[in-house]
Each structure stands twice: as C-alpha cells, then as structure tokens.
Design a protein around this motif. Structure first.
Motif, PDB file in Angstrom:
ATOM      1  N   LEU A  46      59.067  45.420  40.315  1.00  0.00           N
ATOM      2  CA  LEU A  46      58.664  44.064  39.952  1.00  0.00           C
ATOM      3  C   LEU A  46      58.356  43.968  38.463  1.00  0.00           C
ATOM      4  O   LEU A  46      58.699  42.973  37.811  1.00  0.00           O
ATOM      5  N   ALA A  47      57.724  44.994  37.907  1.00  0.00           N
ATOM      6  CA  ALA A  47      57.443  44.993  36.470  1.00  0.00           C
ATOM      7  C   ALA A  47      58.741  44.978  35.672  1.00  0.00           C
ATOM      8  O   ALA A  47      58.865  44.251  34.677  1.00  0.00           O
ATOM      9  N   SER A  73      55.463  33.486  50.715  1.00  0.00           N
ATOM     10  CA  SER A  73      55.264  34.917  50.504  1.00  0.00           C
ATOM     11  C   SER A  73      55.073  35.198  49.015  1.00  0.00           C
ATOM     12  O   SER A  73      55.289  34.331  48.172  1.00  0.00           O
ATOM     13  N   THR A  74      54.690  36.410  48.695  1.00  0.00           N
ATOM     14  CA  THR A  74      54.529  36.811  47.305  1.00  0.00           C
ATOM     15  C   THR A  74      55.686  37.727  46.910  1.00  0.00           C
ATOM     16  O   THR A  74      56.366  38.294  47.780  1.00  0.00           O
ATOM     17  N   PRO A  75      55.936  37.904  45.600  1.00  0.00           N
ATOM     18  CA  PRO A  75      56.945  38.882  45.178  1.00  0.00           C
ATOM     19  C   PRO A  75      56.681  40.266  45.768  1.00  0.00           C
ATOM     20  O   PRO A  75      57.612  40.969  46.166  1.00  0.00           O
ATOM     21  N   GLU A 133      49.556  40.843  37.554  1.00  0.00           N
ATOM     22  CA  GLU A 133      48.860  39.622  37.952  1.00  0.00           C
ATOM     23  C   GLU A 133      49.779  38.584  38.595  1.00  0.00           C
ATOM     24  O   GLU A 133      49.306  37.667  39.273  1.00  0.00           O
ATOM     25  N   LYS A 134      51.103  38.701  38.410  1.00  0.00           N
ATOM     26  CA  LYS A 134      52.026  37.735  39.011  1.00  0.00           C
ATOM     27  C   LYS A 134      52.651  38.241  40.314  1.00  0.00           C
ATOM     28  O   LYS A 134      53.333  37.492  40.994  1.00  0.00           O
ATOM     29  N   GLN A 135      52.409  39.505  40.624  1.00  0.00           N
ATOM     30  CA  GLN A 135      53.059  40.081  41.798  1.00  0.00           C
ATOM     31  C   GLN A 135      52.473  39.563  43.108  1.00  0.00           C
ATOM     32  O   GLN A 135      53.118  39.639  44.151  1.00  0.00           O
ATOM     33  N   GLN A 136      51.257  39.012  43.060  1.00  0.00           N
ATOM     34  CA  GLN A 136      50.608  38.518  44.273  1.00  0.00           C
ATOM     35  C   GLN A 136      50.554  36.992  44.334  1.00  0.00           C
ATOM     36  O   GLN A 136      49.898  36.439  45.213  1.00  0.00           O
TER      37      GLN A 136
END
Length: 507
Positions: free
Chosen positions: A397-398, A377-379, A405-408
């Motif tokens: 998340l931020a 899964s992603t974050p 760009e890292k959330q997915q």
C-alpha cells in the motif's frame, strides 16, 4: 484585459507541494498545469480562484477580474436539477427571468441536443456532466477561466469538441488547465507550469515541447550533481591523505590545509540539490502466463443495450496470447457494453453464447469508475484479503501511494486518483493472464499512465481495452477494432478514426 499574477507563492502541507512560484497569466495565455496526483494542482487552482489561501506569497488579480472555476466534481445540489436549470441558476437571481436566453445560448454553443436539456443532471453521462459544469461557469461570462481535469469522462467526440471550443472561445482571456491528458494539453495550451516541491518550472511552450525543455534542465542538474559529488569526494580523499602525512611528519600546516579541504568538500555537498523524482504511487502489473494460444474467441455475437436494442454485431474475433486490442468507436457505439458482455462471459459460470473462453484464463477486470472496489472497506481490508501478510500489506500500500494514515480510511472517501491506484494494485495481486479494462487511465496522472503503458508492454499482457487517451492508445495497441455501422471491424491503426473525429469538429 485581465491577468493573474503570482509572487513567491508557496504551499506547504507538512512538506512543500510547491514553493516560490512567480509568473503572470495574461490575456491569451493558456497554461497547462502539470503535476502528479496530490501534487497541488487543485489547491493552486483554488488559490487562484480565491477559494483557498497559499502558505505564503501573493496572488494579485487585475481590478474587476471575474474568475470562472470549473471543479472536478458535480455538487450534490445540482444533481436533481435539469441541465437547463443548472445553467440558468448560475445567473444572478435578478437576471434569471430576463436573461434566461443566455442559458439557451451557452447550451447551443456546446451543441446540446434539445432532448437532453430537460434531463436531470443525475441522468447525464459523466462526459455531459463535465460539459454541464463548464457551461454553467461560461454563462457567467468570466474574464479568466480555471479548469480542473476537464477531460475526465469525456469520450473522443466530446474531447475534440472541448478542444475546438477552447480554441474558438478562450483566445483572448487567461486560462489555466490542470490535466493528465497529454494530447489535450498539446492541443489547447501555449504555456506549461510543472509543479514541484523544490523548484517548479514554467515554459512558454505547450506540454510536449515544455517537457523536452524540462528534461534538458533535469539532465543538466543530474550532470552537475554528479560533478559536484565527485569533486567533494576528491577533496575528502586529498584531505585524508594530507592528514596522515601531517600526523606522521608533525606538520601543523598540512593539518590546517586538510581541514580547509574538508570544509570545501562539506560546502560543496551542502549545495548539492536532490534530483526531482516523480512518485505517482507504484503501478505494477503481473502476467501469470498460460500455455493456451487462443484465449478468447467471439463468434456470431450481438452486442445490445441493457434494454435489448441492437448496437453492433461481431462475426468473428479471436484473441490470441499477447494481443493488445484497443476498441474504437463513437460515444454510444457499444464499447462499454461489449466490455461488460466479455466480463460476464469470463467471470460467470453460465458464460455467454458465442464467446468461448480458455479454461486457463485468469481475468483482471476494471471498469471506468473502479466500481469493483467496495466503498465501505478500507485499502487495508482489500489488500489483506489476498493473504499477503501484515508487513507486506503495509509495504504494498505504501508503494502504491498510501501512507499508514490512509490505509484504514474507507475507500469511498479516497480521491479518484487514489482509487485508481488501489484498483490497479488489487488487479496485479489477482495475477491475471488477461486484462479487460474500460478507461484504466481515468484519474491516473501522467507518470502513472506512462508506468501503466510500460508495464503492459513489459509483461506482454494480453488485453482488451477501451481508452480515450490518444497517447495511451498509440503506445500500447497491437490490434485496433472500430465499431461503425453496427459492425466491429479490424483497422490498421487508430489514426484514421482520430482524424475523422477531428475533421467532424472542424467542419
């Protein structure tokens, strides 16, 4: 004799991670490398080892210097080798037959049991895998040693063993150690480099003393910034006053003087430096509360290995609201098995005989490797599942250190530090009133550890924890239980256990 010399070394990855580092690491220097997750520690170590290039500046290594670099992760190519073969393979091919005794010598130096030497690396504990990497490097007889997070996964006994080895074996060579363990840095280093994007700071002091010196520098910088901004504001007010008077009186001299004051204010403002602020990725907890006074009661319970072998017995352990319980014990005593048993009692309908849990308990659980996080899964998927809405999901998340760009990205591709922050964010969103955590500070940087300590104390969180971070244990514990002689007994403080473990290493 050997040394590593850095001249104006900088690293930019879009923005600077650090810049203009100038220092010499010589024989007997043991430098602690300190920065938040993503602050450039590993990259700088790789640059020192010659495995990566800095953005600018020069790194000089004295002629013939052999550098040993111990990275964080065990290469996949070693996993199926035995521990002995892993060490032997580090020797040059032409020496492996005639010099194989050196592998035995190094394994002896790390007090490796004979029964463990023929085990595949894959079957070793995380702590022994770390020591295997260090031993593999040490057998090559390096003239300088670089260690990247060497305390990860080490229990207290191995941690003290590593500290003792560093003091005895590494006295005469240059050493650079990146670590988030404050006590370990104090015990093993005599120099400290704080990596910062604008101005890094180097002190000929171990971590705690260096941090106090850095705090004085930061306080002086903050005071100077405040004075300068006040002075600039004063000049602008004077300039505005003179401008009004000049316009009303038609005085060109006052207009010129007003312009001069504004230029002075602008010059002061342009020279004002922004203050450094640690950004570990926000770590916050929650406490949903409960009216129950007794949250958990453990009575007449045996803790066993997965194979059913007896580890220790608990006659009675009541956990009251507000208790912050720290489990102490040697490696293999059963701390993690007890955490797993409690988790089963709290998280499953069938429960565990002898463990009574209040119906109002809301559990927040993490294990050592954050394995509760789904790797594929992603974050975004993980946090959105809490029903927080798209905008808040992005914001949370931020705040936890995940740019868009890292959330997915798949969770399995994240660094261990990022996974730790994500796991703690998910933990907070479950709104627990009871925290059950096995090594929650694994892979969390120093600012993050201190934030976690503050959150646990501020929210008066009820918790049972296992940790080998001595500073963390001392900071948050209100009750301490020691596993010894197949029994769990409450002790007044962790200091007796710490002292006993250290004394064993010195004897």
């Amino acid at each position: 004799m050997g040394s590593l010399s850095l001249r104006n070394v900088s690293l930019l990855v879009g923005t600077p991670l650090f810049k203009d580092i100038n220092l010499v690491v010589g024989d007997g220097d043991r430098v602690g490398l300190v920065a938040g997750n993503g602050g450039g520690k590993t990259t700088l170590l790789r640059c020192l080892a010659g495995l990566a290039e800095s953005s600018s500046g020069e790194i000089d290594r004295s002629r013939g210097l052999r550098i040993g670099f111990v990275e964080q992760d065990v290469p996949a190519s070693l996993m199926d080798l035995t521990l002995y073969e892993t060490i032997r393979r580090a020797l040059p091919p032409e020496e492996r037959e005639t010099q194989s005794w050196r592998a035995d010598l190094v394994l002896d130096e790390f007090e490796t049991p004979a029964s463990m030497r023929d085990r595949p690396v894959r079957a070793l504990s995380g702590g022994w895998q770390r020591l295997a990497l260090i031993a593999q490097c040490w057998v090559t007889q390096p003239d300088a040693l670089l260690l990247d997070e060497p305390t990860n996964h080490l229990d207290l006994a191995k941690l003290f063993q590593l500290e003792t080895w560093i003091h005895s074996a590494l006295q005469q060579i240059p050493v650079v150690i990146a670590s988030h363990d404050r006590d370990f840095l104090d015990a093993c280093t005599n120099r400290t480099l704080f990596l910062r994007p604008e101005a890094s700071h180097y002190f000929a002091l171990p971590y705690s003393k260096a941090r106090a010196a850095l705090a004085e520098i930061d306080e002086a910088a903050a005071a100077k910034r405040e004075r300068d901004l006040k002075e600039a504001s004063k000049l602008r007010k004077q300039a505005a006053k003179l401008t009004n008077i000049g316009i009303n009186s038609g005085s060109d001299l006052l207009t010129v003087k007003s312009k001069y004051l504004r230029e002075r204010a602008a010059k002061i403002e342009s020279g004002v430096k922004s203050l450094h602020k640690e950004r570990p990725g926000e770590i916050r907890l929650a406490n949903s509360g409960t009216h129950a006074k007794l949250l958990v009661n453990v009575e007449g319970v045996a803790v066993t290995t997965p194979a059913g072998d007896m580890l220790f017995r608990i006659e009675k352990l009541p956990v009251f609201q507000g208790d912050r319980i720290l489990l102490l014990g040697r490696n293999g005593a059963g701390k993690s098995q007890f955490i797993k048993l409690l988790h089963r009692a709290m998280a499953t309908a069938e429960g565990v005989k002898g463990i009574r849990v209040t119906p109002s308990l809301v559990l927040g659980y993490t294990d050592q490797d954050m394995s509760q996080l789904p790797a594929t899964s992603t974050p975004w998927d993980l946090i959105a599942a809490f029903g927080v809405g798209d905008q808040r999901c992005r914001g949370l998340l931020a705040q936890a250190g995940f740019p868009i760009e890292k959330q997915q990205r798949p969770i399995g591709e994240l660094s261990f530090g990022q996974r730790a922050r994500l796991g703690l964010l998910a933990l907070r969103l479950t709104e627990p009133n009871f925290y059950l955590m096995d090594e929650p500070t694994n892979h969390v940087d120093i600012p993050g550890r201190e934030t976690l300590e503050a959150e646990i104390l501020e929210h008066e969180a009820t918790c049972i924890l296992v940790s080998h971070d001595r500073s963390f244990v001392r900071a948050i514990g209100s009750r301490f239980f020691l596993i010894e002689g197949r029994k769990l007994e409450e002790v007044d403080s962790p200091e007796g256990f710490f002292a006993a473990m250290a004394a064993e290493r010195e004897s």
